[in-house]
Write an enzyme that holds these catalytic residues in place. Structure first.
Site, short mmCIF file in Angstrom:
data_model
loop_
_atom_site.label_atom_id
_atom_site.label_comp_id
_atom_site.label_asym_id
_atom_site.label_seq_id
_atom_site.Cartn_x
_atom_site.Cartn_y
_atom_site.Cartn_z
N HIS A 160 -5.53 -2.47 8.70
CA HIS A 160 -5.42 -2.30 7.26
C HIS A 160 -5.08 -0.85 6.89
CE1 HIS A 160 -6.18 -4.08 3.21
NE2 HIS A 160 -6.15 -2.79 2.90
N HIS B 254 -9.40 5.25 1.19
CA HIS B 254 -8.00 5.14 0.79
C HIS B 254 -7.43 6.55 0.59
CE1 HIS B 254 -9.09 0.98 0.07
NE2 HIS B 254 -7.83 0.69 -0.14
N HIS C 250 0.77 -1.24 0.00
CA HIS C 250 0.00 0.00 0.00
C HIS C 250 0.80 1.30 0.00
CE1 HIS C 250 -3.04 -2.97 1.21
NE2 HIS C 250 -3.91 -2.16 0.64
#
Length: 582
Positions: free
Chosen positions: A369, A447, A265
């Site tokens: 996450h 995100h 990520h």
């Protein structure tokens, strides 16, 4: 206008340089190869072995002060790519760097340069490139992503977008997972390319340059691209992180420090010349005495020499047992674990579930996450997007400064949750993730929660679990780009801009995606990276959408990407500026 570009991908032999009809021919090569085309040396294509659409015109023993390059557009509507080249770049590559070649094409490259003597020259080189190299796999419907251009407004014709699209989708239900997070993420072929506003690929990474099933350091997925002020790209994958330039010259390729594993990520570079990387921890000791490999819940700061400057262990900062959002997620798409059979079903949390890359609580499972990092140099803090919790600002002292998320289940951190207000600073009527009589909404499974130059925080609000629930029908979901103004003294948040709700399900991305603000054009560049994920048997259709960051929300550029196979997600996009690089 609509343009669809289909690229034929084949395995071919050695790269070749075509002679130029328009340039001076017959000068003896300084390297003993074929005759050179101009007063300089040979054209070396893919000089560093990872960027097949880059080249260097060798100096051939000459000394240059500066240069200018124009790669001519293909056909009547093709886009020229032009940039000035500094002496430093000429010295670094021992030649003139050429960026933006078309694949499988006899490219016309116009070059002007100044010799050390002061003499100025202009030449044209013909550079023949090969088709794009790729790799076939079961279920593939096209050899490479196709870029369908929907809109290009005046002033945005020269935009170049890097697309980070190498992501696996559905997987074998019999996959044996190691005790970790990113280790088994080993998607290839890689699709890392730059498209122009005609939909033509003008740069890509060789799909075989960063993969290796048998080498731990080569496993993983390239994620987290950023372009540095000098034009270099940083990115990381699995157990390694990289910096290289647009020519493909690697500045470094480093392994993660010992004890840290499984990047995915995000990687950023700070104003302090350090790198912050989202990782996991190996042999982490839980309170119950068990040792586990954690999943996407650590941030480390690394200096230029690879030494760890600081660590943020989110297990000791946040409540890893908070499950209010986890239990309302759509279990068909949690990160990149795609299971079409579970569409619309809520995730079931098992307290004693096996450790590994699965949704759950406590260290050793995917409870946090983290998918983006922003560094705020005003108070030496980091802003983290946690898909399964919210957006959180944390100081170097490991104290939570504020939380941008629905106000459920935060326990001792409840007073850190920002209070929504309207444009006049009046508190909104918000309960359990819903604000009545207001357009305000929290970001859900978001995100890229990043800072902008206008002092705001932006997020790509994916929208899964919105209002701590699932809608009656999956196609009622939507994603959006959203901008917030945060008053840290009053602990309030105001929503000041949004785009995407009006696009509905077609633009909805259950996972991945990004948003970036560009001050020079006052636009938001958004990437709905997993749109069409559930379109099987049709392919996924991510969107690049650049929109005016004002009330008009005028679409300046939009490109619809047709992925190579169903159920594949792309990750992010970013604007590439060649003027920075050369």
């Amino acid at each position: 206008m609509k343009h669809t570009k289909t690229l034929t991908a084949i395995v071919v032999g050695a790269l070749m340089i075509a002679p130029a009809a328009m340039a001076k021919v017959g000068i003896k090569s300084s390297t003993g190869g074929p005759p050179t085309q101009g007063a300089l040396g040979n054209v070396v294509i893919d000089p560093y072995g990872i960027a097949p659409l880059a080249a260097v015109i060798d100096l051939g023993g000459r000394k240059l002060v500066d240069a200018k390059v124009t790669v001519k557009g293909k056909g009547k509507k093709g886009r020229d790519i032009s940039y000035d080249v500094r002496r430093q770049s000429i010295l670094t590559h021992n030649g003139i760097p050429v960026f933006g070649l078309y694949p499988n094409h006899r490219n016309s490259v116009e070059v002007s340069y100044t010799l050390e003597s002061g003499e100025k020259k202009q030449e044209t080189y013909a550079v023949q490139t090969q088709p794009i190299f790729t790799q076939a796999f079961d279920g593939m419907q096209r050899p490479y992503p196709e870029n369908e251009v929907k809109t290009v407004k005046k002033g945005f014709e020269d935009r170049l977008y890097l697309v980070n699209a190498s992501h696996r989708g559905t997987e074998s239900k019999n996959l044996i997972r190691p005790n970790g997070g990113a280790y088994e993420w080993n998607s290839h072929p890689n699709y890392q390319y730059i498209t122009d506003t005609q939909g033509d690929v003008r740069w890509y990474l060789s799909p075989f340059s960063f993969v290796g099933d048998e080498q731990l350091g080569k496993r993983g997925v390239l994620m987290g691209y950023h372009q540095m002020d000098n034009g270099d790209l940083i990115v990381a994958k699995g157990q390694s992180y990289y910096r290289f330039d647009l020519m493909g010259r690697k500045v470094f390729e480093n392994r993660l420090p010992r004890g840290y594993i499984d990047h995915s990520h995000e990687i950023i570079r700070t104003v302090n010349d350090t790198y912050m990387i989202r990782v996991a921890k190996k042999n982490y000791l839980r309170p119950d005495g068990q040792f586990v490999s954690t999943v996407r819940d650590h941030i480390i700061e690394i200096d230029e020499f690879g030494q760890v400057v600081e660590e943020w262990d989110l297990n000791s900062i946040l409540d890893y047992n908070r499950s209010d959002l986890l239990t309302v997620l759509d279990s068909s798409a949690v990160c990149l674990n795609i299971d079409m059979d579970k569409m619309g079903q809520k995730v079931e949390i098992e307290p004693d579930a096996p450790f590994g890359d699965s949704v759950g609580v406590a260290p050793g499972r995917n409870w946090a996450h983290v998918n983006s990092i922003a560094y705020d140099d005003k108070d030496d803090s980091i802003i983290l997007s946690l898909r399964h919790q919210g957006t959180v600002k944390i100081g170097r002292d490991k104290e939570v400064k504020w939380i941008l998320a629905g106000n459920l289940g935060w326990g001792d951190l409840e007073d850190k949750v920002l209070t929504p207000v309207d444009s006049k600073g009046r508190k909104l009527d918000c309960h359990a993730g819903v604000c009545n009589n207001s357009d305000f909404d929290w970001p859900w499974t978001q995100h890229t929660s990043w800072l902008t130059s206008r002092g705001t925080v932006i997020s790509f609000d994916n929208g899964d679990g919105r209002a701590f629930d699932q809608p009656a029908m999956p196609n009622m979901k939507y994603s959006r780009g959203v901008e917030y103004k945060i008053d840290e003294n009053k602990m309030t948040v105001e929503q000041v801009w949004e785009y995407g709700k009006e696009r509905g399900y077609e633009w909805y991305s259950p996972v991945t995606s990004s948003i970036r603000y560009h001050e020079d054009t006052n636009t938001m560049v958004m990437f709905s990276g997993s749109a069409g994920l559930f379109n099987a048997p049709e392919v996924s259709t991510p969107w690049i959408t650049e929109v005016a960051a004002d009330d008009s929300k005028e679409v300046k550029v939009e490109i619809k990407i047709h992925h190579v196979a169903p159920s594949l997600a792309a990750y992010r996009t970013l604007v590439i500026d060649p003027d920075k690089a050369f």
